[in-house]
Design an enzyme around this catalytic site. Sequence first.
Site, PDB file in Angstrom:
ATOM      1  N   ASN A   7       0.883  -1.140  -0.049  1.00  0.00           N
ATOM      2  CA  ASN A   7      -0.053   0.011  -0.237  1.00  0.00           C
ATOM      3  C   ASN A   7       0.900   1.358  -0.158  1.00  0.00           C
ATOM      4  OD1 ASN A   7      -1.379   2.267   0.763  1.00  0.00           O
ATOM      5  ND2 ASN A   7      -3.120   0.631   1.592  1.00  0.00           N
ATOM      6  N   ARG A  18       4.592  18.401   0.809  1.00  0.00           N
ATOM      7  CA  ARG A  18       5.382  19.627   0.199  1.00  0.00           C
ATOM      8  C   ARG A  18       4.796  20.183  -1.240  1.00  0.00           C
ATOM      9  NH1 ARG A  18      10.588  20.592   1.839  1.00  0.00           N
ATOM     10  NH2 ARG A  18      10.880  21.850   0.254  1.00  0.00           N
ATOM     11  N   HIS A  43      -5.584   3.417  -1.772  1.00  0.00           N
ATOM     12  CA  HIS A  43      -6.842   3.611  -1.086  1.00  0.00           C
ATOM     13  C   HIS A  43      -7.108   5.299  -0.945  1.00  0.00           C
ATOM     14  CE1 HIS A  43      -9.462   2.542   2.604  1.00  0.00           C
ATOM     15  NE2 HIS A  43     -10.018   3.345   2.029  1.00  0.00           N
ATOM     16  N   HIS A  50      -4.272  11.700   0.661  1.00  0.00           N
ATOM     17  CA  HIS A  50      -3.042  11.120   0.432  1.00  0.00           C
ATOM     18  C   HIS A  50      -3.166  10.693  -1.102  1.00  0.00           C
ATOM     19  CE1 HIS A  50      -5.665   7.863   1.821  1.00  0.00           C
ATOM     20  NE2 HIS A  50      -5.367   8.206   3.194  1.00  0.00           N
ATOM     21  N   GLU A  70      -8.626   0.183  -2.882  1.00  0.00           N
ATOM     22  CA  GLU A  70      -9.684   0.126  -1.754  1.00  0.00           C
ATOM     23  C   GLU A  70     -10.509   1.368  -1.659  1.00  0.00           C
ATOM     24  OE1 GLU A  70      -6.528  -2.697   1.103  1.00  0.00           O
ATOM     25  OE2 GLU A  70      -6.891  -0.607   1.649  1.00  0.00           O
ATOM     26  N   THR A 100      -7.821   6.498   9.674  1.00  0.00           N
ATOM     27  CA  THR A 100      -7.437   5.187   8.766  1.00  0.00           C
ATOM     28  C   THR A 100      -8.863   4.319   9.046  1.00  0.00           C
ATOM     29  OG1 THR A 100      -6.049   3.657   8.549  1.00  0.00           O
ATOM     30  CG2 THR A 100      -6.541   4.285  10.733  1.00  0.00           C
ATOM     31  N   HIS A 190      -3.932  -4.411   7.874  1.00  0.00           N
ATOM     32  CA  HIS A 190      -3.938  -3.180   8.768  1.00  0.00           C
ATOM     33  C   HIS A 190      -3.150  -3.132   9.934  1.00  0.00           C
ATOM     34  CE1 HIS A 190      -6.152   0.494   9.566  1.00  0.00           C
ATOM     35  NE2 HIS A 190      -5.689   0.284  10.899  1.00  0.00           N
ATOM     36  N   ASP A 191      -2.097  -2.915   9.955  1.00  0.00           N
ATOM     37  CA  ASP A 191      -0.951  -3.050  11.158  1.00  0.00           C
ATOM     38  C   ASP A 191      -0.261  -4.343  11.184  1.00  0.00           C
ATOM     39  OD1 ASP A 191      -1.607  -0.429  11.921  1.00  0.00           O
ATOM     40  OD2 ASP A 191      -2.982  -0.931  13.964  1.00  0.00           O
ATOM     41  N   GLY A 213       0.983  -1.402   4.391  1.00  0.00           N
ATOM     42  CA  GLY A 213       1.472   0.190   3.803  1.00  0.00           C
ATOM     43  C   GLY A 213       2.443   0.963   4.903  1.00  0.00           C
ATOM     44  N   HIS A 214       1.453   1.124   5.905  1.00  0.00           N
ATOM     45  CA  HIS A 214       2.070   2.242   7.037  1.00  0.00           C
ATOM     46  C   HIS A 214       3.512   1.397   7.803  1.00  0.00           C
ATOM     47  CE1 HIS A 214       2.218   5.227   9.994  1.00  0.00           C
ATOM     48  NE2 HIS A 214       2.149   4.407  11.093  1.00  0.00           N
TER      49      HIS A 214
END
Length: 237
Positions: A7, A18, A43, A50, A70, A100, A190-191, A213-214
């Site tokens: 992700n 920026r 997503h 984002h 997603e 999220t 997720h996580d 992703g994160h």
Amino acid sequence: MTKLSVNINKIATLRNSRGGNMPNVVQVAQDVQKFGAQGVTVHPRPDERHIRYQDARDLKHHVYTEYNIEGNPVRKFIDLVLEIRPTQVTLVPDADDAITSNAGWDTLKNRDFLMDVIQEFKQNGIRTSIFVDPDLKMIEGAKITGTDRIELYTEQYAHQFGLGNTQAILPYQEAAILANQLDLGINAGHDLSLQNIRFFKENIPGLLEVSIGHALICESLYLGIENVVNMYLNKLR
């Protein structure tokens, strides 16, 4: 082997902070595939804080592995997915103000709505997945909607695993066993991280794909994205 879909939302978050085009979302998508990832996930949210809708369009021409989009199936999102026709669409019940994803679908209350949306996607040759909690009733409800797959929402597992509670995997095991019996493909996300992914993979029968992703991007700040992608691949074999 369980497939790794990266992700890249956080890459877009950094770019947007920026303006301009650094880091380049398309280039990162190309790179993670070159490094071995078997898919790319985005997503887009309605406020485009984002990933932007145009990013999703641009990536269509550069994702040669599996492309997973997603999102909450509002009409704008549905039209975007039908325009791009990715490999897979994952339906997530995000509120507009959600930082999220924070819950799976109630597949019983939303059965008719999900059935209509899924039918529209499947008629256009797009594989469907529903974001769900590891609740057996929600898994059964997902089957009724006609979806191809479910994506298990793994935040609770990740949190408890970090506290040393390996028993937190049990509801996910039960959900996976039922999904397999119902002939539903299983994704997860997720996580999930380098610390908890191997245990999850080893204990979830029939796990087809994880979307990460994160954690992956955070870990890459220290270890490098090529290295981290391959570390995940080694844990998923």
